[in-house]
Scaffold this motif. Structure first.
Motif, PDB file in Angstrom:
ATOM      1  N   THR A  11      41.736  34.501  30.418  1.00 36.36           N
ATOM      2  CA  THR A  11      42.092  33.092  30.587  1.00 36.36           C
ATOM      3  C   THR A  11      42.773  32.560  29.331  1.00 36.36           C
ATOM      4  N   SER A  12      43.632  31.580  29.535  1.00 42.99           N
ATOM      5  CA  SER A  12      44.348  30.971  28.408  1.00 42.99           C
ATOM      6  C   SER A  12      43.434  30.086  27.570  1.00 42.99           C
ATOM      7  N   ASN A  13      42.474  29.443  28.225  1.00 41.54           N
ATOM      8  CA  ASN A  13      41.619  28.471  27.545  1.00 41.54           C
ATOM      9  C   ASN A  13      40.155  28.870  27.610  1.00 41.54           C
ATOM     10  N   ALA A  14      39.382  28.366  26.649  1.00 41.73           N
ATOM     11  CA  ALA A  14      37.948  28.649  26.575  1.00 41.73           C
ATOM     12  C   ALA A  14      37.184  27.520  27.247  1.00 41.73           C
ATOM     13  N   ASN A  15      37.121  27.580  28.585  1.00 43.44           N
ATOM     14  CA  ASN A  15      36.526  26.488  29.360  1.00 43.44           C
ATOM     15  C   ASN A  15      35.400  26.947  30.279  1.00 43.44           C
ATOM     16  N   TYR A  16      34.819  28.159  30.058  1.00 42.45           N
ATOM     17  CA  TYR A  16      34.026  28.772  31.106  1.00 42.45           C
ATOM     18  C   TYR A  16      32.719  29.371  30.576  1.00 42.45           C
ATOM     19  N   THR A  17      31.731  29.452  31.491  1.00 41.15           N
ATOM     20  CA  THR A  17      30.437  30.048  31.159  1.00 41.15           C
ATOM     21  C   THR A  17      30.228  31.389  31.858  1.00 41.15           C
ATOM     22  N   GLY A  18      31.244  31.846  32.587  1.00 33.59           N
ATOM     23  CA  GLY A  18      31.109  33.128  33.271  1.00 33.59           C
ATOM     24  C   GLY A  18      32.247  33.342  34.234  1.00 33.59           C
ATOM     25  N   VAL A  19      32.160  34.447  34.968  1.00 35.02           N
ATOM     26  CA  VAL A  19      33.223  34.826  35.890  1.00 35.02           C
ATOM     27  C   VAL A  19      32.635  35.687  36.995  1.00 35.02           C
ATOM     28  N   THR A  20      33.183  35.552  38.193  1.00 33.37           N
ATOM     29  CA  THR A  20      32.775  36.404  39.305  1.00 33.37           C
ATOM     30  C   THR A  20      34.021  36.908  40.011  1.00 33.37           C
ATOM     31  N   THR A  21      33.962  38.110  40.568  1.00 32.33           N
ATOM     32  CA  THR A  21      35.118  38.708  41.232  1.00 32.33           C
ATOM     33  C   THR A  21      34.664  39.821  42.152  1.00 32.33           C
ATOM     34  N   LYS A  22      35.522  40.184  43.073  1.00 33.69           N
ATOM     35  CA  LYS A  22      35.353  41.426  43.814  1.00 33.69           C
ATOM     36  C   LYS A  22      36.123  42.529  43.093  1.00 33.69           C
ATOM     37  N   LEU A  23      35.573  43.730  43.108  1.00 32.87           N
ATOM     38  CA  LEU A  23      36.225  44.897  42.531  1.00 32.87           C
ATOM     39  C   LEU A  23      36.228  46.012  43.566  1.00 32.87           C
ATOM     40  N   THR A  24      37.421  46.504  43.885  1.00 26.21           N
ATOM     41  CA  THR A  24      37.525  47.674  44.745  1.00 26.21           C
ATOM     42  C   THR A  24      37.749  48.891  43.866  1.00 26.21           C
ATOM     43  N   LEU A  25      36.766  49.784  43.866  1.00 26.29           N
ATOM     44  CA  LEU A  25      36.828  50.984  43.030  1.00 26.29           C
ATOM     45  C   LEU A  25      37.882  51.949  43.568  1.00 26.29           C
ATOM     46  N   PRO A  26      38.431  52.806  42.716  1.00 25.51           N
ATOM     47  CA  PRO A  26      39.431  53.774  43.182  1.00 25.51           C
ATOM     48  C   PRO A  26      38.838  54.735  44.215  1.00 25.51           C
ATOM     49  N   THR A  27      39.641  55.120  45.188  1.00 31.45           N
ATOM     50  CA  THR A  27      39.184  56.133  46.148  1.00 31.45           C
ATOM     51  C   THR A  27      39.180  57.517  45.520  1.00 31.45           C
ATOM     52  N   THR A  28      40.058  57.730  44.532  1.00 31.85           N
ATOM     53  CA  THR A  28      40.110  58.998  43.794  1.00 31.85           C
ATOM     54  C   THR A  28      39.702  58.749  42.346  1.00 31.85           C
ATOM     55  N   THR A 148      44.399  53.587  42.445  1.00 31.30           N
ATOM     56  CA  THR A 148      44.374  52.167  42.073  1.00 31.30           C
ATOM     57  C   THR A 148      42.992  51.552  42.267  1.00 31.30           C
ATOM     58  N   ALA A 149      42.546  50.843  41.247  1.00 35.98           N
ATOM     59  CA  ALA A 149      41.383  49.957  41.344  1.00 35.98           C
ATOM     60  C   ALA A 149      41.894  48.527  41.251  1.00 35.98           C
ATOM     61  N   SER A 150      41.258  47.608  41.969  1.00 35.73           N
ATOM     62  CA  SER A 150      41.795  46.251  42.002  1.00 35.73           C
ATOM     63  C   SER A 150      40.697  45.201  42.004  1.00 35.73           C
ATOM     64  N   PHE A 151      40.930  44.148  41.224  1.00 37.54           N
ATOM     65  CA  PHE A 151      40.108  42.949  41.276  1.00 37.54           C
ATOM     66  C   PHE A 151      40.700  41.998  42.313  1.00 37.54           C
ATOM     67  N   ASN A 194      49.380  45.640  39.752  1.00 42.00           N
ATOM     68  CA  ASN A 194      49.524  44.223  40.083  1.00 42.00           C
ATOM     69  C   ASN A 194      49.084  43.404  38.878  1.00 42.00           C
ATOM     70  N   THR A 195      49.895  42.396  38.530  1.00 41.20           N
ATOM     71  CA  THR A 195      49.616  41.623  37.316  1.00 41.20           C
ATOM     72  C   THR A 195      48.388  40.740  37.474  1.00 41.20           C
ATOM     73  N   PHE A 196      48.321  40.019  38.603  1.00 43.50           N
ATOM     74  CA  PHE A 196      47.168  39.146  38.824  1.00 43.50           C
ATOM     75  C   PHE A 196      46.972  38.909  40.312  1.00 43.50           C
ATOM     76  N   PRO A 197      45.749  39.098  40.806  1.00 46.47           N
ATOM     77  CA  PRO A 197      44.621  39.681  40.091  1.00 46.47           C
ATOM     78  C   PRO A 197      44.924  41.122  39.682  1.00 46.47           C
ATOM     79  N   LEU A 198      44.298  41.548  38.630  1.00 43.96           N
ATOM     80  CA  LEU A 198      44.595  42.822  37.990  1.00 43.96           C
ATOM     81  C   LEU A 198      44.323  44.002  38.924  1.00 43.96           C
ATOM     82  N   ALA A 199      45.304  44.921  38.967  1.00 43.27           N
ATOM     83  CA  ALA A 199      45.135  46.206  39.645  1.00 43.27           C
ATOM     84  C   ALA A 199      45.854  47.255  38.809  1.00 43.27           C
TER      85      ALA A 199
END
Length: 205
Positions: A11-28, A148-151, A194-199
């Motif tokens: 993030t560009s700014n420090a405005n947060y107490t945490g983060v949540t996301t989905k993560l798809t793990l690589p198949t290989t 590829t792994a992706s958020f 992928n730039t955002f969300p990161l992959a």
């Protein structure tokens, strides 16, 4: 060659107490030296927690920047519930009043990352509100390969109570970058998909 690199969305700014996301793990996932990892962070290289895949061990869930992280198998433990290609929910939180951090996988707090007290060094880096990040990384001799792994669906935790989450969009982020870590060598054949969300994916160097 030695390769130690992370692809970082922050993030560009420090405005947060945490983060949540989905993560798809690589198949290989082909790890023959070192490890690959996918994790979240709070603060400037302070609290980092998530999932790694280590040669000879398979999947681990870890938290760093907290007391006991330097003790083998205390804050990083092997798990059997993760599989290649699986999509998991990850959440990392920090409470500045208690100086403690927690990691959740699929809405369940990780027992060895439950209200973990941060180190004195980490506490000096932290504020009530902080930047957060998503990272995909590798440390190896150039031999590891992953597909590829992706958020996806990242959200920003806006208050200490965890009652408010806002979508994390590209407009709230610095440019996603590939960063050499530690004193190891190059970042060859680590590709941003992928730039955002990161992959990202990793090929042999």
């Amino acid at each position: 060659m030695n390769r130690h690199v992370g692809i970082v969305s922050e993030t560009s700014n420090a405005n947060y107490t945490g983060v949540t996301t989905k993560l798809t793990l690589p198949t290989t996932i082909n790890v023959t030296s070192g490890y690959v990892d996918w994790y979240l962070g709070i603060g400037p290289s302070a609290i980092e927690a998530g999932i790694s895949y280590k040669v000879g061990e398979g999947f681990r869930v870890f938290i760093n920047g907290v007391e006991g992280a330097d003790v083998p198998n205390k804050r990083s433990q092997r798990v059997s519930y993760l599989q290649p290609g699986q999509t998991v929910d990850m959440k990392l939180t920090y409470n500045h009043s208690t100086k403690r951090s927690s990691l959740f996988i699929n809405s369940q707090v990780v027992p060895w990352a439950d209200e973990a007290p941060v180190t004195t060094y980490t506490a000096r880096l932290m504020n009530t509100l902080n930047t957060v990040k998503m990272v995909q990384g590798v440390e190896d001799t150039g031999s590891n390969v992953t597909s590829t792994a992706s958020f996806s669906q990242p959200q920003l935790r806006m208050n200490a109570a965890g009652t408010i989450y806002n979508p994390w969009t590209a407009s709230l982020s610095k440019q996603t970058i590939k960063r050499n870590l530690g004193d190891a060598g190059g970042d060859a054949h680590v590709y941003l998909v992928n730039t955002f969300p990161l992959a990202a994916r990793i090929d042999k160097a």
